[in-house]
Design a protein around this motif. Structure first.
Motif, PDB file in Angstrom:
ATOM      1  N   ASP A 153       0.901  -1.146   0.000  1.00 24.56           N
ATOM      2  CA  ASP A 153       0.000   0.000   0.000  1.00 24.56           C
ATOM      3  C   ASP A 153       0.943   1.200   0.000  1.00 24.56           C
ATOM      4  O   ASP A 153       1.420   1.640   1.036  1.00 24.56           O
ATOM      5  CB  ASP A 153      -0.872  -0.048   1.249  1.00 24.56           C
ATOM      6  CG  ASP A 153      -1.886   1.067   1.325  1.00 24.56           C
ATOM      7  OD1 ASP A 153      -2.061   1.802   0.338  1.00 24.56           O
ATOM      8  OD2 ASP A 153      -2.506   1.214   2.404  1.00 24.56           O
ATOM      9  N   SER A 154       1.271   1.689  -1.196  1.00 25.29           N
ATOM     10  CA  SER A 154       2.486   2.486  -1.350  1.00 25.29           C
ATOM     11  C   SER A 154       2.390   3.966  -1.013  1.00 25.29           C
ATOM     12  O   SER A 154       3.424   4.604  -0.876  1.00 25.29           O
ATOM     13  CB  SER A 154       3.037   2.318  -2.761  1.00 25.29           C
ATOM     14  OG  SER A 154       2.170   2.930  -3.674  1.00 25.29           O
TER      15      SER A 154
ATOM     16  N   SER B 158       0.026   0.550   6.687  1.00 27.74           N
ATOM     17  CA  SER B 158      -0.271   1.060   8.021  1.00 27.74           C
ATOM     18  C   SER B 158      -1.770   1.315   8.161  1.00 27.74           C
ATOM     19  O   SER B 158      -2.205   1.821   9.177  1.00 27.74           O
ATOM     20  CB  SER B 158       0.486   2.345   8.330  1.00 27.74           C
ATOM     21  OG  SER B 158       1.064   2.948   7.282  1.00 27.74           O
ATOM     22  N   ASP B 159      -2.528   0.923   7.164  1.00 28.22           N
ATOM     23  CA  ASP B 159      -3.986   1.086   7.162  1.00 28.22           C
ATOM     24  C   ASP B 159      -4.607  -0.101   7.907  1.00 28.22           C
ATOM     25  O   ASP B 159      -4.621  -1.223   7.392  1.00 28.22           O
ATOM     26  CB  ASP B 159      -4.470   1.151   5.712  1.00 28.22           C
ATOM     27  CG  ASP B 159      -5.950   1.416   5.600  1.00 28.22           C
ATOM     28  OD1 ASP B 159      -6.741   0.578   6.088  1.00 28.22           O
ATOM     29  OD2 ASP B 159      -6.317   2.443   5.011  1.00 28.22           O
ATOM     30  N   ILE B 160      -5.120   0.155   9.104  1.00 28.33           N
ATOM     31  CA  ILE B 160      -5.622  -0.927   9.961  1.00 28.33           C
ATOM     32  C   ILE B 160      -6.850  -1.629   9.361  1.00 28.33           C
ATOM     33  O   ILE B 160      -6.917  -2.857   9.376  1.00 28.33           O
ATOM     34  CB  ILE B 160      -5.901  -0.411  11.392  1.00 28.33           C
ATOM     35  CG1 ILE B 160      -4.618   0.159  12.011  1.00 28.33           C
ATOM     36  CG2 ILE B 160      -6.488  -1.510  12.271  1.00 28.33           C
ATOM     37  CD1 ILE B 160      -3.479  -0.816  12.139  1.00 28.33           C
ATOM     38  N   PRO B 161      -7.846  -0.906   8.819  1.00 26.56           N
ATOM     39  CA  PRO B 161      -8.972  -1.628   8.198  1.00 26.56           C
ATOM     40  C   PRO B 161      -8.522  -2.527   7.038  1.00 26.56           C
ATOM     41  O   PRO B 161      -9.010  -3.646   6.896  1.00 26.56           O
ATOM     42  CB  PRO B 161      -9.903  -0.509   7.727  1.00 26.56           C
ATOM     43  CG  PRO B 161      -9.628   0.618   8.680  1.00 26.56           C
ATOM     44  CD  PRO B 161      -8.133   0.538   8.919  1.00 26.56           C
TER      45      PRO B 161
ATOM     46  N   ARG C   3      -7.619   1.992  16.886  1.00 31.79           N
ATOM     47  CA  ARG C   3      -7.841   2.918  15.771  1.00 31.79           C
ATOM     48  C   ARG C   3      -9.212   3.561  15.895  1.00 31.79           C
ATOM     49  O   ARG C   3      -9.375   4.773  15.745  1.00 31.79           O
ATOM     50  CB  ARG C   3      -7.716   2.179  14.443  1.00 31.79           C
ATOM     51  CG  ARG C   3      -7.977   3.077  13.239  1.00 31.79           C
ATOM     52  CD  ARG C   3      -8.716   2.314  12.159  1.00 31.79           C
ATOM     53  NE  ARG C   3      -8.991   3.146  11.014  1.00 31.79           N
ATOM     54  CZ  ARG C   3     -10.204   3.611  10.727  1.00 31.79           C
ATOM     55  NH1 ARG C   3     -11.224   3.345  11.486  1.00 31.79           N
ATOM     56  NH2 ARG C   3     -10.391   4.351   9.666  1.00 31.79           N
ATOM     57  N   ASN C   4     -10.230   2.751  16.175  1.00 31.72           N
ATOM     58  CA  ASN C   4     -11.587   3.276  16.295  1.00 31.72           C
ATOM     59  C   ASN C   4     -11.723   4.220  17.487  1.00 31.72           C
ATOM     60  O   ASN C   4     -12.398   5.250  17.397  1.00 31.72           O
ATOM     61  CB  ASN C   4     -12.589   2.128  16.381  1.00 31.72           C
ATOM     62  CG  ASN C   4     -12.677   1.349  15.081  1.00 31.72           C
ATOM     63  OD1 ASN C   4     -12.307   1.841  14.020  1.00 31.72           O
ATOM     64  ND2 ASN C   4     -13.140   0.118  15.163  1.00 31.72           N
TER      65      ASN C   4
ATOM     66  N   PRO D 147       4.939  -0.604   8.228  1.00 29.73           N
ATOM     67  CA  PRO D 147       6.268  -0.107   7.894  1.00 29.73           C
ATOM     68  C   PRO D 147       7.219   0.013   9.087  1.00 29.73           C
ATOM     69  O   PRO D 147       8.423  -0.063   8.918  1.00 29.73           O
ATOM     70  CB  PRO D 147       5.994   1.263   7.265  1.00 29.73           C
ATOM     71  CG  PRO D 147       4.644   1.096   6.652  1.00 29.73           C
ATOM     72  CD  PRO D 147       3.887   0.229   7.633  1.00 29.73           C
ATOM     73  N   LYS D 148       6.690   0.170  10.287  1.00 27.15           N
ATOM     74  CA  LYS D 148       7.547   0.232  11.471  1.00 27.15           C
ATOM     75  C   LYS D 148       7.909  -1.153  11.995  1.00 27.15           C
ATOM     76  O   LYS D 148       8.575  -1.287  13.005  1.00 27.15           O
ATOM     77  CB  LYS D 148       6.894   1.058  12.571  1.00 27.15           C
ATOM     78  CG  LYS D 148       6.899   2.540  12.255  1.00 27.15           C
ATOM     79  CD  LYS D 148       6.462   3.342  13.447  1.00 27.15           C
ATOM     80  CE  LYS D 148       6.637   4.819  13.163  1.00 27.15           C
ATOM     81  NZ  LYS D 148       6.409   5.615  14.357  1.00 27.15           N
TER      82      LYS D 148
END
Length: 151
Positions: A7-8, A73-76, A108-109, A91-92
């Motif tokens: 997911d760039s 890094s997109d949790i959904p 996140r929510n 990425p971390k």
């Protein structure tokens, strides 16, 4: 064969992914909603999707499968991919799997709800050398694990 999906948009570890993928001869899909530079390699495929919310995420989630590796890094998006049996790595370097994705979604929510209520929340810590090193180590471990499980 294990594939890697990136997911760039704003991904700081693309070069590291390219190096690991080259070492193991893995196909990489670099997905974004704008044209970005990628190395000339038969193993690396740039995918440009239409602009719009979640279109790149949908493309990745529809194609990533069991034992593939997704970098986001997109949790959904991570939750969708974990549900399909993919490995997800931030990425971390944090691995998101069936044991950790529930808590990641809940946090996140919660943070989204707090921000919507006007509460100032702390921003994410900066990206540093230790993060890059942890990412590389965990990516290499995931590739080995995925290859063994496919054998």
């Amino acid at each position: 064969m294990t594939r890697i999906f990136i997911d760039s948009d704003a991904c700081p570890v693309k070069d590291e992914v390219y190096r690991v993928a080259g070492r193991y001869s893995l196909h990489v899909f670099v997905v974004s909603n704008r044209m970005i530079a990628v190395p000339a390699s038969a193993l690396i495929e740039r995918v440009v999707v239409e602009a719009g919310p979640d279109i790149a995420d949908d493309w990745i989630a529809e194609r990533a499968g069991e034992k593939d590796i997704v970098i986001t890094s997109d949790i959904p998006l991570a939750a969708r991919c974990v549900g399909k049996g993919a490995y997800v790595l931030e990425p971390k370097g944090r691995l998101l799997d069936s044991d950790t994705i529930g808590m990641a979604l809940a946090m996140r929510n919660l943070m989204t709800d707090l921000r919507s209520a006007g509460v100032t929340t702390p921003g994410a810590a900066g990206f540093g050398k230790a993060d890059r090193s942890r990412f590389l180590s965990n990516l290499d471990t995931l590739v080995v694990k995925a290859r063994k499980s496919r054998a």
